[in-house]
Design a protein around this motif. Structure first.
Motif, PDB file in Angstrom:
ATOM      1  N   LEU A 276       0.583  -1.276  -0.017  1.00  0.00           N
ATOM      2  CA  LEU A 276      -0.027  -0.016   0.061  1.00  0.00           C
ATOM      3  C   LEU A 276       0.781   1.326   0.011  1.00  0.00           C
ATOM      4  O   LEU A 276       0.514   2.345  -0.756  1.00  0.00           O
ATOM      5  CB  LEU A 276      -0.907   0.092   1.071  1.00  0.00           C
ATOM      6  CG  LEU A 276      -2.235  -0.947   0.929  1.00  0.00           C
ATOM      7  CD1 LEU A 276      -2.963  -0.915   2.282  1.00  0.00           C
ATOM      8  CD2 LEU A 276      -3.054  -0.367  -0.289  1.00  0.00           C
ATOM      9  N   PRO A 277       1.913   1.412   0.783  1.00  0.00           N
ATOM     10  CA  PRO A 277       2.661   2.724   0.707  1.00  0.00           C
ATOM     11  C   PRO A 277       3.241   2.863  -0.717  1.00  0.00           C
ATOM     12  O   PRO A 277       3.380   3.967  -1.183  1.00  0.00           O
ATOM     13  CB  PRO A 277       3.872   2.340   1.796  1.00  0.00           C
ATOM     14  CG  PRO A 277       3.190   1.362   2.687  1.00  0.00           C
ATOM     15  CD  PRO A 277       2.292   0.512   1.853  1.00  0.00           C
ATOM     16  N   LEU A 278       3.665   1.875  -1.442  1.00  0.00           N
ATOM     17  CA  LEU A 278       4.302   2.040  -2.802  1.00  0.00           C
ATOM     18  C   LEU A 278       3.069   2.385  -3.582  1.00  0.00           C
ATOM     19  O   LEU A 278       3.274   3.195  -4.367  1.00  0.00           O
ATOM     20  CB  LEU A 278       5.012   0.943  -3.119  1.00  0.00           C
ATOM     21  CG  LEU A 278       6.293   0.379  -2.539  1.00  0.00           C
ATOM     22  CD1 LEU A 278       6.805  -0.930  -3.009  1.00  0.00           C
ATOM     23  CD2 LEU A 278       7.356   1.490  -2.661  1.00  0.00           C
TER      24      LEU A 278
ATOM     25  N   SER B 160       0.078   6.715  -7.028  1.00  0.00           N
ATOM     26  CA  SER B 160      -1.216   7.420  -7.346  1.00  0.00           C
ATOM     27  C   SER B 160      -1.201   8.527  -7.934  1.00  0.00           C
ATOM     28  O   SER B 160      -0.175   9.197  -7.889  1.00  0.00           O
ATOM     29  CB  SER B 160      -1.846   7.664  -6.013  1.00  0.00           C
ATOM     30  OG  SER B 160      -1.380   8.617  -5.333  1.00  0.00           O
ATOM     31  N   PRO B 161      -2.084   8.763  -9.038  1.00  0.00           N
ATOM     32  CA  PRO B 161      -3.501   8.346  -8.950  1.00  0.00           C
ATOM     33  C   PRO B 161      -3.567   7.081 -10.121  1.00  0.00           C
ATOM     34  O   PRO B 161      -4.504   6.741 -10.422  1.00  0.00           O
ATOM     35  CB  PRO B 161      -4.196   9.211  -9.494  1.00  0.00           C
ATOM     36  CG  PRO B 161      -3.490  10.107 -10.441  1.00  0.00           C
ATOM     37  CD  PRO B 161      -1.903  10.025  -9.570  1.00  0.00           C
TER      38      PRO B 161
ATOM     39  N   LYS C 119      -7.044   7.359  -1.010  1.00  0.00           N
ATOM     40  CA  LYS C 119      -5.595   7.280  -1.265  1.00  0.00           C
ATOM     41  C   LYS C 119      -4.898   7.285  -2.898  1.00  0.00           C
ATOM     42  O   LYS C 119      -3.771   7.153  -2.993  1.00  0.00           O
ATOM     43  CB  LYS C 119      -5.052   5.725  -0.713  1.00  0.00           C
ATOM     44  CG  LYS C 119      -5.273   5.830   0.793  1.00  0.00           C
ATOM     45  CD  LYS C 119      -4.489   6.715   1.471  1.00  0.00           C
ATOM     46  CE  LYS C 119      -4.343   6.489   3.096  1.00  0.00           C
ATOM     47  NZ  LYS C 119      -3.645   7.459   3.803  1.00  0.00           N
ATOM     48  N   GLY C 120      -5.943   7.307  -3.501  1.00  0.00           N
ATOM     49  CA  GLY C 120      -5.823   7.433  -4.975  1.00  0.00           C
ATOM     50  C   GLY C 120      -5.377   6.025  -5.554  1.00  0.00           C
ATOM     51  O   GLY C 120      -4.820   5.876  -6.685  1.00  0.00           O
TER      52      GLY C 120
ATOM     53  N   LYS D  16      -8.665   4.670 -14.989  1.00  0.00           N
ATOM     54  CA  LYS D  16      -9.528   4.404 -13.614  1.00  0.00           C
ATOM     55  C   LYS D  16     -10.742   5.201 -13.391  1.00  0.00           C
ATOM     56  O   LYS D  16     -11.593   4.719 -13.016  1.00  0.00           O
ATOM     57  CB  LYS D  16      -8.636   4.994 -12.415  1.00  0.00           C
ATOM     58  CG  LYS D  16      -7.424   3.996 -12.059  1.00  0.00           C
ATOM     59  CD  LYS D  16      -6.440   4.827 -10.988  1.00  0.00           C
ATOM     60  CE  LYS D  16      -7.244   4.648  -9.648  1.00  0.00           C
ATOM     61  NZ  LYS D  16      -6.283   5.327  -8.690  1.00  0.00           N
ATOM     62  N   GLU D  17     -10.963   6.333 -14.210  1.00  0.00           N
ATOM     63  CA  GLU D  17     -12.111   6.912 -14.444  1.00  0.00           C
ATOM     64  C   GLU D  17     -13.420   6.367 -14.884  1.00  0.00           C
ATOM     65  O   GLU D  17     -14.470   6.658 -15.093  1.00  0.00           O
ATOM     66  CB  GLU D  17     -11.863   8.510 -14.851  1.00  0.00           C
ATOM     67  CG  GLU D  17     -11.646   8.523 -16.314  1.00  0.00           C
ATOM     68  CD  GLU D  17      -9.973   8.665 -16.485  1.00  0.00           C
ATOM     69  OE1 GLU D  17      -9.507   9.094 -17.470  1.00  0.00           O
ATOM     70  OE2 GLU D  17      -9.311   8.300 -15.528  1.00  0.00           O
TER      71      GLU D  17
END
Length: 245
Positions: free
Chosen positions: A86-88, A93-94, A149-150, A199-200
């Motif tokens: 998750l940190p990476l 992001s995004p 978080k993106g 992603k949209e």
């Protein structure tokens, strides 16, 4: 309960035969958008790891050590790897996404907190279905928890594809559907499509099949309310993975 299980299996069989086979893919591919047929990857970074549907051994393996093998690979491993990354993913992001490859087999099981199959007679097919249901519910939870978080979270399933794993774990199924199963490329199609889609155009937390959002529960299967158990499942996973609070 017996009637409900019978209905799930019957509905899954009919739904699967109509949609998950090679003919299902050929039918669904007619609806693919023309602009998606020639996707350019120049200028895009895409790392896909662990992109397979998992394992479904018919016998309990690994119990002599610490974790039942099916659960360790399909659930605990999926959860631990995603949480540690998750940190990476947040730094990326995004554009970052987590795509979890589930299975249509999850339609036959509700979510359960019996993670390592405590029943007297181990059922590898049922354990696999439970594992795959957890993956879908986890994806929902991640999408909601990390929505700021993106990172996009998506689950999907490849349909019934002819792979070495299917041949090893479900030989009678492979024989019965000889000539009707998807190729590996057809099974992988939606994973690649999800990885390259903006992603949209996607819905975080959704379950995808053949480049479209798919239902997570079959009609009258009685599985939807079971997702309320996901917080309890995550508490157990977090403890077993020995992750920081």
């Amino acid at each position: 309960m017996f009637l409900l299980k019978t209905w799930r299996s019957t509905a899954f069989g009919i739904y699967g035969y109509m949609n998950f086979t090679k003919n299902g893919f050929l039918d669904h591919s007619k609806k693919f958008k023309p602009e998606d047929m020639q996707i350019q990857i120049q200028g895009k970074n895409c790392v896909v790891t662990g992109a397979n549907s998992g394992i479904g051994y018919a016998a309990a393996e690994g119990l002599a050590s610490r974790f039942e093998l099916n659960y360790a690979v399909n659930v605990l491993g999926t959860y631990t790897m995603t949480e540690l990354m998750l940190p990476l993913l947040e730094k990326a992001s995004p554009d970052s996404k987590v795509i979890t490859v589930s299975s249509g087999g999850m339609y036959t099981s509700p979510l359960t907190t019996d993670l390592q199959f405590s029943g007297e007679k181990f059922d590898g097919v049922l354990q696999y279905a439970r594992n795959k249901r957890i993956q879908v519910a986890l994806t929902e939870k991640w999408a909601d928890k990390y929505k700021n978080k993106g990172i996009g979270f998506y689950s999907m399933h490849p349909g019934w594809a002819e792979t070495p794993g299917v041949a090893r774990s479900l030989p009678s199924f492979k024989e019965s559907f000889s000539g009707k199963l998807r190729t590996s490329e057809e099974g992988a199609d939606t994973v690649v499509w999800l990885a390259l889609q903006p992603k949209e155009k996607l819905v975080s937390g959704a379950f995808y099949f053949d480049r479209a959002e798919a239902p997570k529960h079959l009609t009258l299967a009685g599985t939807s309310k079971s997702h309320d158990l996901i917080d309890s499942v995550i508490d157990t996973l977090h403890s077993m993975a020995a992750l920081d609070p």
